[in-house]
Scaffold this motif. Structure first.
Motif, short mmCIF file in Angstrom:
data_model
loop_
_atom_site.label_atom_id
_atom_site.label_comp_id
_atom_site.label_asym_id
_atom_site.label_seq_id
_atom_site.Cartn_x
_atom_site.Cartn_y
_atom_site.Cartn_z
N ARG A 1 0.83 -1.21 0.00
CA ARG A 1 0.00 0.00 0.00
C ARG A 1 0.87 1.26 0.00
O ARG A 1 0.49 2.27 -0.57
N VAL A 2 2.03 1.17 0.67
CA VAL A 2 2.87 2.35 0.85
C VAL A 2 4.34 1.96 0.66
O VAL A 2 4.79 0.94 1.20
N PHE A 3 5.09 2.77 -0.11
CA PHE A 3 6.55 2.68 -0.19
C PHE A 3 7.16 3.67 0.79
O PHE A 3 6.74 4.83 0.86
N LEU A 4 8.17 3.24 1.52
CA LEU A 4 8.94 4.13 2.39
C LEU A 4 10.40 4.09 1.94
O LEU A 4 11.00 3.01 1.86
N PHE A 5 10.97 5.26 1.65
CA PHE A 5 12.37 5.36 1.23
C PHE A 5 13.14 6.16 2.29
O PHE A 5 12.77 7.31 2.58
N ASP A 6 14.20 5.58 2.84
CA ASP A 6 15.01 6.28 3.84
C ASP A 6 16.36 6.65 3.25
O ASP A 6 17.28 5.83 3.22
N GLU A 7 16.48 7.87 2.73
CA GLU A 7 17.70 8.40 2.11
C GLU A 7 18.36 7.37 1.18
O GLU A 7 19.53 7.03 1.34
N PRO A 8 17.63 6.86 0.19
CA PRO A 8 18.13 5.75 -0.61
C PRO A 8 19.30 6.10 -1.53
O PRO A 8 20.00 5.21 -1.99
N LEU A 9 19.53 7.39 -1.79
CA LEU A 9 20.54 7.76 -2.78
C LEU A 9 21.80 8.37 -2.17
O LEU A 9 22.70 8.76 -2.89
N SER A 10 21.86 8.45 -0.85
CA SER A 10 22.96 9.21 -0.24
C SER A 10 24.31 8.52 -0.37
O SER A 10 25.34 9.15 -0.18
N ASN A 11 24.32 7.23 -0.72
CA ASN A 11 25.61 6.54 -0.92
C ASN A 11 26.11 6.61 -2.36
O ASN A 11 27.17 6.07 -2.67
#
Length: 372
Positions: free
Chosen positions: A154-164
């Motif tokens: 129902r929901v996607f959660l992204f936690d700073e996925p691009l910082s690396n």
């Protein structure tokens, strides 16, 4: 639109420290909410409370109208993508993507079809037999996204996925994430400290500082009409020019006067949208104007209702490919202007700077809040 996520009066304390303070947010079904703010502002903690990885001290979280405060993360029908990818090194890409379905005892044929479909969406079909150690950072992030996508949550959660990732790859992956959201329409909450990511990805942005929401709105609202000085300064690159001045009333009109010891005073017309009735002659004021609203007369929007201009010395010229940033000083205060790429200004030269006052805003220096 149906509300997918509703957060009511949410607070979170760790011991005596208030990490989140009375957060109220809503996100429509299919929306893309970006939580943005400096390190330590509470954005990842807020994401973790939605995921169920952190309990709340007060308040309520609803997903599709269902309270989920006491619900285990596995029962919330959410999928999370982390900064660290969190892939199993001994499994192939296909096995990593299918692992969650395998644990839920989804039949193999259904798993294989789902993996193939997700791989096509993310353009990683040629990587399915590889191990994570054989992939680049961007490819690993795609696999992590695939593992979340295959669940159809129902929901996607992204936690700073691009910082690396390096700068170019971050831009490429932003496009991929935006494309993925357009294709799937899945409600998404995304955490970043990068305000460019926030502006380019979001349908709604929530700006946080010290555990409190400073402003919620569309990217255009956050950028063009910041609620306070913090939002004005944090959002935008380069950030908004913020100039300290005083109100100069003149009959029914008003201007903003800037003065500094040893520098000639400068007066600019009041911003077009300012509520002059709220201002008194001599009031301290802060004028906010974005760099792109400062330039030469040729580059200023010809439909602008109010244009102010001043001659000032060029201090620094920064070519940036599609633009040239020029730093000047007016009444002792530094201003950055965004000029055309082919500008031929040189340091030390006195130039004519035009201000599109339709795009300018005023702030109360005492409260920090926008006026009008």
């Amino acid at each position: 639109m149906t509300t997918a996520i509703e957060i009511k009066g949410l607070s979170k304390r760790f011991g005596a420290v208030d990490v989140l303070k009375n957060i109220n947010l809503t996100l429509d079904k299919g929306g893309f909410l970006v939580l943005v703010g400096p390190s330590g502002c509470g954005k990842s903690t807020l994401l973790n409370t939605i995921a169920g990885l952190e309990s709340v001290s007060a308040g309520e979280i609803l997903i599709d109208g269902q309270p989920v405060n006491g619900l285990h993360p596995s029962k919330r029908d959410i999928a999370m993508v982390f900064q660290s990818y969190a892939l199993y090194p001994n499994m192939s890409v296909a096995e990593n993507i299918a692992f969650g379905m395998e644990m839920r005892k989804v039949p193999k044929e259904e798993r294989d079809n789902a993996v193939a479909s997700v791989a096509r969406t993310l353009q990683i079909e040629h990587l399915l037999d590889r191990r994570p150690s054989q992939l680049s950072g961007g490819q690993r992030q795609r696999v992590a996204m695939g593992r979340a996508l295959v669940r159809q949550p129902r929901v996607f959660l992204f936690d700073e996925p691009l910082s690396n990732l390096d700068a170019k790859l971050r831009i490429d992956m932003r496009v991929e994430i935006k494309r993925l959201h357009q294709q799937t329409g899945t409600t998404t909450v995304y955490v970043t400290h990068d305000q460019i990511e926030a502006m380019t990805l979001a349908t709604r942005i929530a700006v946080l500082k010290d555990g409190e929401v400073q402003q919620v709105g569309s990217p255009g609202e956050i950028y063009n009409t910041p609620a306070n000085l913090f939002v004005a300064d944090f959002m935008g690159s380069p950030s908004m020019n913020l100039l300290k001045g005083r109100v100069a009333k003149n009959g029914s009109g008003a201007a903003i006067s800037f003065a500094a010891d040893g520098a000639p005073p400068v007066t600019l017309a009041a911003p077009t949208g300012a509520d002059i009735g709220l201002l008194k002659d001599g009031d301290a004021i802060i004028l906010g104007v974005r760099p792109e609203a400062v330039g030469d007369l040729q580059s200023i929007d010809r439909n602008a209702k109010t244009v102010a201009s001043v001659d000032a010395p060029v201090e620094i010229v920064e070519p940036a490919g599609s633009d040239t940033f020029v730093v000047t000083r007016i009444a002792g205060q530094e201003i950055t202007a965004r000029m055309r790429a082919d500008t031929d200004l040189k340091p030390g030269q006195v130039a004519h700077f035009a201000f599109n006052m339709d795009k300018a805003v005023l702030f109360d220096p005492a409260s920090g809040n926008r006026i009008g």
